[in-house]
Scaffold this active site. Structure first.
Site, PDB file in Angstrom:
ATOM      1  N   LYS A  18       0.833  -1.208   0.000  1.00  0.00           N
ATOM      2  CA  LYS A  18       0.000   0.000   0.000  1.00  0.00           C
ATOM      3  C   LYS A  18       0.868   1.258   0.000  1.00  0.00           C
ATOM      4  O   LYS A  18       0.601   2.210  -0.708  1.00  0.00           O
ATOM      5  CB  LYS A  18      -0.920   0.046   1.240  1.00  0.00           C
ATOM      6  CG  LYS A  18      -1.854  -1.143   1.369  1.00  0.00           C
ATOM      7  CD  LYS A  18      -2.831  -0.975   2.551  1.00  0.00           C
ATOM      8  CE  LYS A  18      -2.163  -0.940   3.914  1.00  0.00           C
ATOM      9  NZ  LYS A  18      -1.504  -2.205   4.297  1.00  0.00           N
ATOM     10  N   ARG A  25      -9.028   0.695   9.434  1.00  0.00           N
ATOM     11  CA  ARG A  25      -8.621  -0.638   9.871  1.00  0.00           C
ATOM     12  C   ARG A  25      -9.659  -1.299  10.765  1.00  0.00           C
ATOM     13  O   ARG A  25      -9.506  -2.464  11.106  1.00  0.00           O
ATOM     14  CB  ARG A  25      -7.326  -0.531  10.665  1.00  0.00           C
ATOM     15  CG  ARG A  25      -6.050  -0.699   9.823  1.00  0.00           C
ATOM     16  CD  ARG A  25      -4.882  -0.364  10.722  1.00  0.00           C
ATOM     17  NE  ARG A  25      -3.675  -1.060  10.445  1.00  0.00           N
ATOM     18  CZ  ARG A  25      -2.639  -0.565   9.789  1.00  0.00           C
ATOM     19  NH1 ARG A  25      -2.720   0.621   9.237  1.00  0.00           N
ATOM     20  NH2 ARG A  25      -1.531  -1.254   9.662  1.00  0.00           N
ATOM     21  N   ARG A  62      11.620  -5.952   4.436  1.00  0.00           N
ATOM     22  CA  ARG A  62      11.400  -4.543   4.080  1.00  0.00           C
ATOM     23  C   ARG A  62      12.432  -3.622   4.732  1.00  0.00           C
ATOM     24  O   ARG A  62      12.740  -3.738   5.911  1.00  0.00           O
ATOM     25  CB  ARG A  62       9.989  -4.154   4.513  1.00  0.00           C
ATOM     26  CG  ARG A  62       9.650  -2.702   4.312  1.00  0.00           C
ATOM     27  CD  ARG A  62       8.170  -2.494   4.249  1.00  0.00           C
ATOM     28  NE  ARG A  62       7.452  -2.883   5.440  1.00  0.00           N
ATOM     29  CZ  ARG A  62       6.129  -2.849   5.533  1.00  0.00           C
ATOM     30  NH1 ARG A  62       5.404  -2.464   4.505  1.00  0.00           N
ATOM     31  NH2 ARG A  62       5.536  -3.200   6.645  1.00  0.00           N
ATOM     32  N   ARG A  64      11.865  -1.388  10.150  1.00  0.00           N
ATOM     33  CA  ARG A  64      10.875  -1.024  11.162  1.00  0.00           C
ATOM     34  C   ARG A  64      10.895  -1.992  12.341  1.00  0.00           C
ATOM     35  O   ARG A  64      11.011  -3.196  12.161  1.00  0.00           O
ATOM     36  CB  ARG A  64       9.479  -1.030  10.526  1.00  0.00           C
ATOM     37  CG  ARG A  64       9.215   0.195   9.697  1.00  0.00           C
ATOM     38  CD  ARG A  64       7.960   0.076   8.894  1.00  0.00           C
ATOM     39  NE  ARG A  64       6.825  -0.439   9.631  1.00  0.00           N
ATOM     40  CZ  ARG A  64       5.576  -0.418   9.164  1.00  0.00           C
ATOM     41  NH1 ARG A  64       5.338   0.094   7.965  1.00  0.00           N
ATOM     42  NH2 ARG A  64       4.587  -0.897   9.875  1.00  0.00           N
ATOM     43  N   ARG A  89       0.603  -8.686  13.732  1.00  0.00           N
ATOM     44  CA  ARG A  89      -0.043  -7.709  12.837  1.00  0.00           C
ATOM     45  C   ARG A  89      -0.955  -8.402  11.822  1.00  0.00           C
ATOM     46  O   ARG A  89      -2.024  -7.900  11.496  1.00  0.00           O
ATOM     47  CB  ARG A  89       1.020  -6.870  12.139  1.00  0.00           C
ATOM     48  CG  ARG A  89       1.681  -5.896  13.118  1.00  0.00           C
ATOM     49  CD  ARG A  89       2.976  -5.348  12.585  1.00  0.00           C
ATOM     50  NE  ARG A  89       2.781  -4.527  11.416  1.00  0.00           N
ATOM     51  CZ  ARG A  89       3.718  -4.334  10.482  1.00  0.00           C
ATOM     52  NH1 ARG A  89       4.899  -4.927  10.596  1.00  0.00           N
ATOM     53  NH2 ARG A  89       3.471  -3.559   9.454  1.00  0.00           N
TER      54      ARG A  89
HETATM   55  P1  AMP Z   1       1.390   0.577   9.037  1.00  0.00           P
HETATM   56  O1  AMP Z   1       2.587   1.400   8.725  1.00  0.00           O
HETATM   57  O2  AMP Z   1       0.172   0.982   8.241  1.00  0.00           O
HETATM   58  O3  AMP Z   1       1.647  -0.903   8.965  1.00  0.00           O
HETATM   59  O4  AMP Z   1       1.005   0.895  10.578  1.00  0.00           O
HETATM   60  C1  AMP Z   1       1.926   0.615  11.617  1.00  0.00           C
HETATM   61  C2  AMP Z   1       1.222   0.617  12.956  1.00  0.00           C
HETATM   62  O5  AMP Z   1       0.640   1.902  13.209  1.00  0.00           O
HETATM   63  C3  AMP Z   1       0.076  -0.363  13.110  1.00  0.00           C
HETATM   64  O6  AMP Z   1       0.518  -1.667  13.433  1.00  0.00           O
HETATM   65  C4  AMP Z   1      -0.708   0.288  14.250  1.00  0.00           C
HETATM   66  O7  AMP Z   1      -0.069   0.105  15.486  1.00  0.00           O
HETATM   67  C5  AMP Z   1      -0.607   1.774  13.884  1.00  0.00           C
HETATM   68  N1  AMP Z   1      -1.697   2.183  12.968  1.00  0.00           N
HETATM   69  C6  AMP Z   1      -1.556   2.657  11.701  1.00  0.00           C
HETATM   70  N2  AMP Z   1      -2.743   2.942  11.155  1.00  0.00           N
HETATM   71  C7  AMP Z   1      -3.675   2.627  12.087  1.00  0.00           C
HETATM   72  C8  AMP Z   1      -5.102   2.667  12.105  1.00  0.00           C
HETATM   73  N3  AMP Z   1      -5.811   3.085  11.040  1.00  0.00           N
HETATM   74  N4  AMP Z   1      -5.725   2.257  13.242  1.00  0.00           N
HETATM   75  C9  AMP Z   1      -5.029   1.843  14.322  1.00  0.00           C
HETATM   76  N5  AMP Z   1      -3.689   1.763  14.367  1.00  0.00           N
HETATM   77  C10 AMP Z   1      -3.011   2.144  13.254  1.00  0.00           C
END
Ligand code: AMP
Length: 223
Positions: A15, A90, A128, A162, A173
């Site tokens: 994404k 989410r 990654r 990360r 996750r």
């Molecule tokens: P991502 O980079 O999109 O994988 O997001 C990394 C982390 O940020 C996730 O595992 C959550 O802890 C937090 N996070 C990001 N977007 C959301 C969301 N829409 N709702 C809740 N937590 C989020």
């Protein structure tokens, strides 16, 4: 009517890569809640500490916090002609808020699933790496940088991994995604607004598929 392009898909589906391309090529701001919270987590405050702990555990940040952040960010001037959401919604509560937001902002939702089989996702995430300067995303298995652990465009910069991309966190996750987020796909499908692209293709092929969807939005939704 301007659009909210919602990129859906499991963590590691690509994404972020596609959202960055859409930003570069269509000039629409990429709004990544993950990036926003990673930046916020760097501060030295109790809230930052809390966000850091939740992110590192691979759990979700509470809806009311995420919703506020998205409301604020999308109210900014650069979002007037549309924007790309990456990592939002989410949960069901976030999806409900997005419907209200779209109505209020007079924008149409275009929901695109970047579909990748679960068994590929683990390597996508554990491999990654990203450039701390420009955000370019690499993968040690599938898209290694030209020089070991250095950005192709910023040779002075060591690539970063990360904290939540370790095998153990990745499993949490993916479980969270399957439990909380995957059911939203059914909702968008039922309301005739889910488009799907094959996320195992090369990044340019995926981008081309997304472009096709955006150019002919009301056709070819997933039945
Ligand atoms: P991502 O980079 O999109 O994988 O997001 C990394 C982390 O940020 C996730 O595992 C959550 O802890 C937090 N996070 C990001 N977007 C959301 C969301 N829409 N709702 C809740 N937590 C989020």
């Amino acid at each position: 009517m301007s659009k909210i392009i919602v990129l859906m898909g499991a963590p590691g589906a690509g994404k972020g890569t596609q959202a960055r391309l859409l930003q570069e090529r269509l000039g629409l701001p990429q709004i990544s809640t993950g990036d926003i919270f990673r930046a916020l987590a760097k501060a030295n405050t109790p809230l930052a500490e809390e966000v850091r702990a939740i992110q590192q555990a691979g759990r979700l940040i509470p809806d009311e916090v995420v919703i506020r952040v998205v409301e604020d960010r999308t109210a900014q001037d650069d979002c007037r002609n549309g924007y790309v959401l990456d990592g939002y919604p989410r949960t069901a509560a976030q999806a409900r808020m997005l419907e209200e937001l779209a109505a209020r902002q007079n924008k149409k939702l275009s929901t695109i699933l970047i579909d990748v089989p679960q068994e590929l996702l683990e390597k996508r995430m554990t491999g990654r790496r990203s450039c701390p300067v420009c955000g370019e995303i690499y993968n040690t298995y599938f898209r290694p940088p030209k020089f070991d652990n250095k950005c192709d465009f910023h040779l002075g910069a060591e690539l970063t991994h990360r904290a939540d991309d370790t095998a153990e966190k990745v499993r949490v996750r993916l479980e969270t995604y399957n439990r909380e987020t995957a059911p939203l796909l059914e909702y968008y499908k039922r309301t005739g607004r889910l488009h799907r692209v094959d996320g195992t293709q090369k990044r340019e092929a995926i981008y081309a598929a997304i472009q096709n969807i955006l150019n002919s939005d009301s056709v070819a939704t997933v039945q």
